[in-house]
Design an enzyme around this catalytic site. Sequence first.
Site, PDB file in Angstrom:
ATOM      1  CD  GLU A  26      -1.427  -2.345   2.032  1.00 19.04           C
ATOM      2  OE1 GLU A  26      -2.250  -2.979   2.712  1.00 19.04           O
ATOM      3  OE2 GLU A  26      -0.202  -2.647   1.961  1.00 19.04           O
ATOM      4  CG  ASP A  86      19.153 -40.549  -1.398  1.00 18.55           C
ATOM      5  OD1 ASP A  86      19.648 -41.641  -1.729  1.00 18.55           O
ATOM      6  OD2 ASP A  86      17.926 -40.328  -1.398  1.00 18.55           O
TER       7      ASP A  86
END
Length: 366
Positions: free
Chosen positions: A46, A194
């Site tokens: 705004e 991983d």
Amino acid sequence: MARAVQLAERGRYTTDPNPRVGCVLAQGDRIIGEGWHRRAGEPHAERLAIDAAGKAARGATAYVTLEPCCHHGRTPPCTDALLEAGVGRVVVGMEDPNPIVHGRGLERMRAAGVDVITGVLEAPCRALNPGFDKRMRLGLPFVRVKSAASLDGRTAMASGESRWITSEAARTDVQWLRAGASAIVTGVGTVLADDPSLNVRLSPTLIPALAPDEPVRQPLRVILDSQLRTPLDATLLQLPGATLIATSETDPRRIAAATSAGAEVWVGPADASGRVELEALLRYLAEREINEVLIEAGPTLAGAAVQQGLVDELVLYLAPHLMGSAARGLFELDGIELMKDRFPLEIIDVRAVGPDLRLRARPGLP
């Protein structure tokens, strides 16, 4: 309002933990000022739109995607700015779910004689901030589960080999999911198998709110590790950004070792199986202003999150190949023996990403 939504989207990867907000000031059908919130601590949409409009803001209509704030936070109240600028009408997409604001900004402007209209394009305005909305209402972040599988629903070979199931295009698409997340959650099993990075590897030139030399925001990386088995030399502990280990282990020496390796450690309650209690972790993350969580994990953690009703959306990448019945499945779900026990999903989007398919779904009612 549609233009305000477009503007708000520009802050999708930078405003966290603040909501994404866009604002347009118009005189009749002529736009005289625009603004969008870039990041916490910087001016709200705004105020930027008012600055762009200057004196022409007097008597104008403000279109803003979220109810203007009425309290002093990192920046002054936007309701004050709108009133000082002499705006004559304010059109709001959705009310602010933050209890500090909720409805009070609207009441303040109405009391000052401003014409206020609410609920305009509310659905797209609400879709800008699913995590902020849910955190403010329920004390929980918005949770997505991301997984990649073959067309027969397999995520890894029986040996554990899983790179790469999907294409480079799908893996790049995942980078955008990560960039929009506040935190990425995985299990220690994935870390051990991983050694993932779980970071955002996008160029800042691709993100509208960033200058070429600005760093890309890295989501908080979270490891569910009830017994503190995370290797102290794990890759994700060496990368920019913070890593949190959620554990039920209380040994101070082991906690100190993990902290010395660069991790934050949160000790939470364990569930009946000895794993870290998921809902307790999510509530803790919400207290840390985490809006959106992306779970990238194996079938055990992903299945537990779904089965406990903690998941708001699933993002599944399906690759055009078959991996066979010996390969590992997408989700471990307990107690499903009959057709009536199936876990329903509502498909909300399907599209091609390179040679793969991306499905977005939300859990349905049983």
